[in-house]
Design an enzyme around this catalytic site. Structure first.
Site, PDB file in Angstrom:
ATOM      1  N   ASP A   1      -0.078 -18.170   3.738  1.00 48.64           N
ATOM      2  CA  ASP A   1      -0.918 -19.089   2.617  1.00 48.64           C
ATOM      3  C   ASP A   1      -1.536 -20.930   4.246  1.00 48.64           C
ATOM      4  OD1 ASP A   1       1.880 -19.504   3.504  1.00 48.64           O
ATOM      5  OD2 ASP A   1       2.155 -21.017   1.377  1.00 48.64           O
TER       6      ASP A   1
ATOM      7  N   TYR B   1       1.261  -1.287  -0.131  1.00 49.24           N
ATOM      8  CA  TYR B   1       0.040   0.188  -0.210  1.00 49.24           C
ATOM      9  C   TYR B   1       0.665   0.882   0.137  1.00 49.24           C
ATOM     10  CZ  TYR B   1      -4.300  -3.056   0.529  1.00 49.24           C
ATOM     11  OH  TYR B   1      -4.901  -3.325   0.685  1.00 49.24           O
TER      12      TYR B   1
ATOM     13  N   LYS C   1       4.883 -13.682   5.185  1.00 44.00           N
ATOM     14  CA  LYS C   1       4.869 -14.740   4.303  1.00 44.00           C
ATOM     15  C   LYS C   1       6.721 -15.122   4.370  1.00 44.00           C
ATOM     16  CE  LYS C   1       4.518 -17.716   0.472  1.00 44.00           C
ATOM     17  NZ  LYS C   1       3.980 -19.247   0.632  1.00 44.00           N
TER      18      LYS C   1
ATOM     19  N   ASP D   1     -10.961 -11.007   5.000  1.00 47.39           N
ATOM     20  CA  ASP D   1     -11.735 -11.948   4.405  1.00 47.39           C
ATOM     21  C   ASP D   1     -12.478 -12.704   4.665  1.00 47.39           C
ATOM     22  OD1 ASP D   1     -12.291  -8.116   3.702  1.00 47.39           O
ATOM     23  OD2 ASP D   1     -12.605  -8.929   1.307  1.00 47.39           O
TER      24      ASP D   1
ATOM     25  N   ASP E   1      -5.426  -7.684   4.769  1.00 48.39           N
ATOM     26  CA  ASP E   1      -6.656  -7.710   3.935  1.00 48.39           C
ATOM     27  C   ASP E   1      -7.078  -9.045   2.829  1.00 48.39           C
ATOM     28  OD1 ASP E   1      -8.621  -6.134   2.409  1.00 48.39           O
ATOM     29  OD2 ASP E   1      -7.261  -6.615   0.690  1.00 48.39           O
TER      30      ASP E   1
HETATM   31  C1  LIG Z   1     -11.143  -0.378  -1.024  1.00 47.23           C
HETATM   32  C2  LIG Z   1      -9.519  -1.493  -0.452  1.00 47.23           C
HETATM   33  C3  LIG Z   1      -8.588  -0.221  -0.972  1.00 47.23           C
HETATM   34  C4  LIG Z   1      -9.395  -1.142   0.857  1.00 47.23           C
HETATM   35  C5  LIG Z   1      -8.312  -2.497   1.306  1.00 47.23           C
HETATM   36  O1  LIG Z   1      -7.479  -2.869  -0.023  1.00 47.23           O
HETATM   37  O2  LIG Z   1      -8.074  -1.697   2.393  1.00 47.23           O
HETATM   38  C6  LIG Z   1     -10.492  -2.428   1.169  1.00 47.23           C
HETATM   39  O3  LIG Z   1     -10.282  -3.932   1.142  1.00 47.23           O
HETATM   40  C7  LIG Z   1     -10.608  -2.729   2.801  1.00 47.23           C
HETATM   41  O4  LIG Z   1      -9.763  -3.587   3.443  1.00 47.23           O
HETATM   42  O5  LIG Z   1     -10.929  -2.325   3.587  1.00 47.23           O
HETATM   43  C1  LIG Z   2       7.461 -23.760   0.163  1.00 49.51           C
HETATM   44  C2  LIG Z   2       6.769 -21.841  -0.145  1.00 49.51           C
HETATM   45  C3  LIG Z   2       8.282 -20.822  -1.059  1.00 49.51           C
HETATM   46  C4  LIG Z   2       5.817 -22.621  -1.656  1.00 49.51           C
HETATM   47  C5  LIG Z   2       5.479 -20.915  -2.910  1.00 49.51           C
HETATM   48  O1  LIG Z   2       5.285 -19.909  -2.007  1.00 49.51           O
HETATM   49  O2  LIG Z   2       4.768 -21.295  -3.114  1.00 49.51           O
HETATM   50  C6  LIG Z   2       5.049 -23.206  -1.234  1.00 49.51           C
HETATM   51  O3  LIG Z   2       3.893 -22.929  -0.572  1.00 49.51           O
HETATM   52  C7  LIG Z   2       3.622 -23.432  -2.276  1.00 49.51           C
HETATM   53  O4  LIG Z   2       2.635 -23.026  -2.515  1.00 49.51           O
HETATM   54  O5  LIG Z   2       4.236 -24.671  -3.415  1.00 49.51           O
END
Ligand SMILES: CC(C)[C@H](C(=O)O)[C@@H](O)C(=O)O
Ligand SMILES: CC(C)[C@H](C(=O)O)[C@@H](O)C(=O)O
Lengths: 336, 336
Positions: free
Chosen positions: B209, B126, B177, B237, B233
């Site tokens: 992830d 951001y 990450k 969500d 974010d």
């Molecule tokens: C509208 C967008 C810029 C905003 C963000 O990414 O922060 C929204 O998704 C949020 O989470 O408030």
């Molecule tokens: C281990 C890591 C680097 C890898 C990635 O982030 O791609 C894993 O999470 C995947 O999705 O295979």
């Protein structure tokens, strides 16, 4: 013509599930008119080899993968990123194909889930230019090119045209965060939508945060999902949570004439060595390898057998059963 | 002492849910010994004002928000990013607090969900330095500082020490990450864990992830979750999807002596103007505003009334009911 397949078991349960997948490939070759026996070349990677040699991915393994017809990889522990990211590069993979499907017979948070992520596999934050600019400040340069975005989109259009997406949805969805990353994801979004239009493929779009809300609420609205690298990482792992965990999810890192096939799960040190790991993700990765080599009917045979075992065959503990890796693999082999 | 609150309804259902939230604030002030009547200052932002003046966030609105005691904001349509990102800066907000809780009486994919995200609110992707370096190449500079990471972590430690996290989990989890973004998320992770240790707060960590897989599988394992900006974010969500959608989720953009309070949902143009929007997220945002101003008992009163209406009072269509915005708001007001 016998294809050369590099086999990297890696760490932990990689050493249990990859032999299971190789057994399946062997039986496929024995029982198929199309497939000649594969020539396997074993190679090392992961924590164990790093502890011995200081290198998680020996140069030799990199070269073998780069020159093989395909590579089957299990898992790496702490060194996962040091192994998997260079291996994806070794096979010149530009797309990571990640199907996430709930199967009848398997407990899932969202049993309607049937999506395939096509994840950009070369750039984004993974391009990895990072700097420590001062005592306080670090930066990372996120990279998006039109060429990589178009290449991914061309693949997505072919994928959809070949009917490889889930049946319930036409076309594909692009997930991105172009409202904030206007230049980089803006470019990604624009190129992907332009390629879809050139190919007459229906494409809609979703902000990645909105996608993360809507997928659990109603997974049936999505089929093929095209994303930048990190978005694909996170959103496909989210889908894994909806279908019952990582034990079932295969992936294919596809290059022009090479590929790297790996279960999405890790090395699972907590259960390694006990012979109880779920071989499904590795076996489905082998099915993706067969498909990649052109043996579509044989890939379908493997998938059908896996599905019927998941529906009412012996299963490992993570799926609520009591079968060993070997017992579940034998059942899948018997069903071929 | 009467606090000045800037009220920005914005677009779409913002114009319906913000008046509902203001009504709740008024009744709280009337019925509380602690709270004097607020002084409201109305201000414009969003698509409508952009269409008229070319500016989604007029300078005047920015200044008003910057100098108020707090700002209550509804939603903006297409211009959301142009409004919300500068407004967060106007109030010098360094943390975005996003509780995601499933309520008895509301259908949820995961009814056990009760998590609070503390999202870094100033940097990451951001920070927004993007460049079009060539016909093919665009870059974005992702920014992480030790100072912003520590400030967020200090807030998280206080938050936890004050018992503001969900009861079922001590301490907090850092999601990041750092296995890929080693320098930037590596710094974030390290600073946050170091601050936790200094404060004697229990902290564990999760790759973002893996978090996306594990949250839907078992939300009860998480309580307070501290993340970089974009991770917060997307992961918050995702939690919204697990508790039944965005209609219930409030958020607080907290600065040192200012704050911006907004429902997580957008302007919902499809239902705007019909008087059927769910006022819950806006009213719970008003509760966060009360808490921020130090009126904790009154904030709790509002939350308790919302909960009891969600449990068995009149509800809007998105929650399976047939009540209008006004009817649901009246029920919440009656319960105060
Ligand atoms: C509208 C967008 C810029 C905003 C963000 O990414 O922060 C929204 O998704 C949020 O989470 O408030
Ligand atoms: C281990 C890591 C680097 C890898 C990635 O982030 O791609 C894993 O999470 C995947 O999705 O295979």
């Amino acid at each position: 013509m016998s294809e050369e397949i590099v086999v990297i078991e890696g760490d932990g349960i990689g050493q249990e599930v990859i032999p299971a997948a190789v057994e399946v490939l062997d039986v496929v070759a024995e029982t198929s008119d199309a497939v000649d026996p594969f020539e396997y070349v074993e190679a090392d990677a992961g924590d164990a080899v790093a502890a011995e040699t200081g290198e998680a991915l020996p140069e030799e393994t990199y070269e073998l993968a780069a020159n093989a017809d395909a590579t089957l990889f299990g898992a790496a522990g702490e060194t996962a990123a040091d192994v998997i990211l260079p291996l994806r590069e070794a096979v010149s993979s530009f797309v990571n194909v990640r199907p996430a499907r709930a199967y009848p017979g398997v407990d899932a948070v969202r049993p309607e889930t049937d999506v395939v992520f096509l994840r950009e596999n070369t750039e984004g934050v993974y391009a990895g230019h990072e700097d420590r600019l001062s005592e306080d400040l670090s930066t990372l340069t996120r990279v998006v090119t039109g060429s990589a975005s178009r290449r991914l989109a061309e693949y997505a259009c072919e994928f959809v045209a070949d009917g490889r997406g889930p049946d319930h949805r036409d076309g594909f969805t692009v997930a991105h965060k172009a409202n904030v990353m206007r230049e980089t994801d803006g470019r990604f979004r624009e190129e992907v939508l332009a390629v879809a239009e050139e190919h007459g493929v229906e494409a809609d779009e979703e902000l990645m945060d909105a996608f993360a809300t809507k997928l659990p609420l109603d997974p049936s609205q999505y089929g093929v999902v095209v994303c930048p690298n990190l978005a694909g990482d996170v959103l496909s792992d989210l889908a894994a949570g909806l279908v019952g965990g990582l034990g079932l999810l295969p992936s294919a890192n596809v290059g022009a004439d090479n590929g790297l096939f790996e279960p999405v799960h890790g090395s699972a040190p907590d259960i390694a060595g006990e012979g109880i790991a779920n071989p499904t993700a590795a076996i489905l990765s082998a099915a993706m390898l067969l498909e990649h080599l052109g043996y579509t009917a044989d890939a379908d045979r493997v998938r059908a057998s896996v599905e019927s075992v998941l529906a009412d065959g012996p299963r490992t503990g993570d799926l609520g059963g009591a079968a060993s890796t070997t017992e579940m693999t034998d059942a899948i082999v018997d069903g071929l």
